[in-house]
Design a protein around this motif. Sequence first.
Motif, PDB file in Angstrom:
ATOM      1  N   VAL A  14     -28.724  -2.338  58.462  1.00 28.22           N
ATOM      2  CA  VAL A  14     -28.370  -2.942  59.743  1.00 28.22           C
ATOM      3  C   VAL A  14     -29.488  -2.727  60.754  1.00 28.22           C
ATOM      4  CG1 VAL A  14     -26.823  -2.751  61.735  1.00 28.22           C
ATOM      5  CG2 VAL A  14     -25.876  -2.825  59.429  1.00 28.22           C
ATOM      6  N   PHE A  15     -29.956  -1.474  60.866  1.00 28.65           N
ATOM      7  CA  PHE A  15     -30.983  -1.167  61.856  1.00 28.65           C
ATOM      8  C   PHE A  15     -32.292  -1.901  61.559  1.00 28.65           C
ATOM      9  CE2 PHE A  15     -29.294   3.251  63.359  1.00 28.65           C
ATOM     10  CZ  PHE A  15     -28.165   2.626  63.846  1.00 28.65           C
ATOM     11  N   THR A  16     -32.665  -1.961  60.280  1.00 35.22           N
ATOM     12  CA  THR A  16     -33.902  -2.644  59.911  1.00 35.22           C
ATOM     13  C   THR A  16     -33.812  -4.135  60.227  1.00 35.22           C
ATOM     14  OG1 THR A  16     -34.339  -1.039  58.141  1.00 35.22           O
ATOM     15  CG2 THR A  16     -35.510  -3.136  58.037  1.00 35.22           C
ATOM     16  N   ALA A 142     -24.917  -9.479  66.305  1.00 40.56           N
ATOM     17  CA  ALA A 142     -24.959 -10.200  65.029  1.00 40.56           C
ATOM     18  C   ALA A 142     -24.651  -9.288  63.856  1.00 40.56           C
ATOM     19  CB  ALA A 142     -26.335 -10.840  64.837  1.00 40.56           C
ATOM     20  N   PHE A 143     -24.741  -7.965  64.074  1.00 37.18           N
ATOM     21  CA  PHE A 143     -24.516  -7.027  62.974  1.00 37.18           C
ATOM     22  C   PHE A 143     -23.218  -6.246  63.121  1.00 37.18           C
ATOM     23  CE2 PHE A 143     -28.999  -7.929  63.108  1.00 37.18           C
ATOM     24  CZ  PHE A 143     -29.269  -8.220  61.783  1.00 37.18           C
ATOM     25  N   ALA A 144     -22.352  -6.687  64.039  1.00 39.10           N
ATOM     26  CA  ALA A 144     -21.024  -6.097  64.151  1.00 39.10           C
ATOM     27  C   ALA A 144     -20.144  -6.673  63.051  1.00 39.10           C
ATOM     28  CB  ALA A 144     -20.426  -6.407  65.521  1.00 39.10           C
ATOM     29  N   GLY A 253     -30.230  -6.118  48.680  1.00 35.27           N
ATOM     30  CA  GLY A 253     -28.915  -5.532  48.897  1.00 35.27           C
ATOM     31  C   GLY A 253     -28.536  -5.527  50.371  1.00 35.27           C
ATOM     32  N   TRP A 254     -29.491  -5.183  51.229  1.00 34.48           N
ATOM     33  CA  TRP A 254     -29.228  -5.207  52.672  1.00 34.48           C
ATOM     34  C   TRP A 254     -28.854  -6.608  53.138  1.00 34.48           C
ATOM     35  CZ3 TRP A 254     -34.145  -2.130  54.583  1.00 34.48           C
ATOM     36  CH2 TRP A 254     -33.976  -0.768  54.290  1.00 34.48           C
ATOM     37  N   ALA A 255     -29.583  -7.602  52.645  1.00 39.78           N
ATOM     38  CA  ALA A 255     -29.318  -8.983  53.068  1.00 39.78           C
ATOM     39  C   ALA A 255     -27.895  -9.408  52.681  1.00 39.78           C
ATOM     40  CB  ALA A 255     -30.347  -9.929  52.441  1.00 39.78           C
ATOM     41  N   THR A 259     -24.778 -10.171  55.277  1.00 42.85           N
ATOM     42  CA  THR A 259     -24.074 -11.451  55.223  1.00 42.85           C
ATOM     43  C   THR A 259     -22.569 -11.227  55.210  1.00 42.85           C
ATOM     44  OG1 THR A 259     -25.896 -12.529  54.031  1.00 42.85           O
ATOM     45  CG2 THR A 259     -23.723 -13.556  53.882  1.00 42.85           C
ATOM     46  N   LEU A 260     -22.111 -10.253  54.424  1.00 43.43           N
ATOM     47  CA  LEU A 260     -20.679  -9.959  54.365  1.00 43.43           C
ATOM     48  C   LEU A 260     -20.160  -9.451  55.705  1.00 43.43           C
ATOM     49  CD1 LEU A 260     -20.352  -8.190  50.878  1.00 43.43           C
ATOM     50  CD2 LEU A 260     -19.857 -10.572  51.465  1.00 43.43           C
TER      51      LEU A 260
END
Length: 307
Positions: A14-16, A142-144, A253-255, A259-260
């Motif tokens: 998330v942070f990256t 956007a990352f909540a 994996g992060w991507a 997305t989820l």
Amino acid sequence: MDGGWSTIESDEGVFTSLIETLGVKDVQFEEIISLDADSIRSLSPYGVIFLFKWTNDRSSSPSHPPDGSYDTTAVDSGLFFAAQTIQNACGTQAILSVILNQESIDLGAELSSFKDFTTGFPPSLRGDALSNSEPIRVAHNAFARASPFADETARPPRPDEESADVYHFIAYTPVNGTLYELDGLQPHPISHGECDLESFPDRVIEVLARRIARYPEGEIRFNLMAVVRDLRIRAREFGDAELLQREERKRRGWAWENTLRRWNFVGFIGEMMRGVVALKEGEGPSAYADWVEGAKSETLKRKGYSQ
């Protein structure tokens, strides 16, 4: 979004992705599992982000913090420090406290503009500028995690309240030969003495150990994240194909996880269950009853019971 700031997870992916969305180049976050200097030293970090359960530490005062000393001249000497003026933004604020204080980091156009605009601002005004920055807020939100539910009766705790559910992010980073603790809830940056990037791992571990020792024995709800140069660059420089492959796999994996996070699946799950129930009911009353009893039996087996 309604203009507010949502809670985001303490997660390296998330942070990256958050800072990359804002235009920062060649920087990533790595979770540190073991609280020792060697683990930090191996990453050559710019700084670390520390997450902990917030408590109303009454040993702190406007004149001195529980550890270290307030540096009332650091901001005038060029240190970026912003007061926290809004709920839920402390994660992004801690990230920026490292990113905006390291001259070797390529900030990109958005954050370079923000840093230039707030140069000379006092911490309170910098906090207001951050809270009102639409590009930073939109990137943050956007990352909540998406949720179809909103509790309109909930209110954030006041600063003087104790809460078992409140966690707080702060930053530690060396700037101008000094190790700083940057916490937007404090009145000033906190100096922990002389420090450079080389001595940072040993010095920050000492500070973190003292901070953790102030908590009751057995408290383990802490998280430490290092802000580091993109490890794929290191892998390419050293010709480490295994590391490069591992990092590329981690990025994929992060991507997928991010997305989820942007979707809630309550509606999908509800429609799927409705369809399955309709299908079973169409097979007749006995088929539906057998299906329900079979599901109960399987659930009991998984819990270790037998009928």
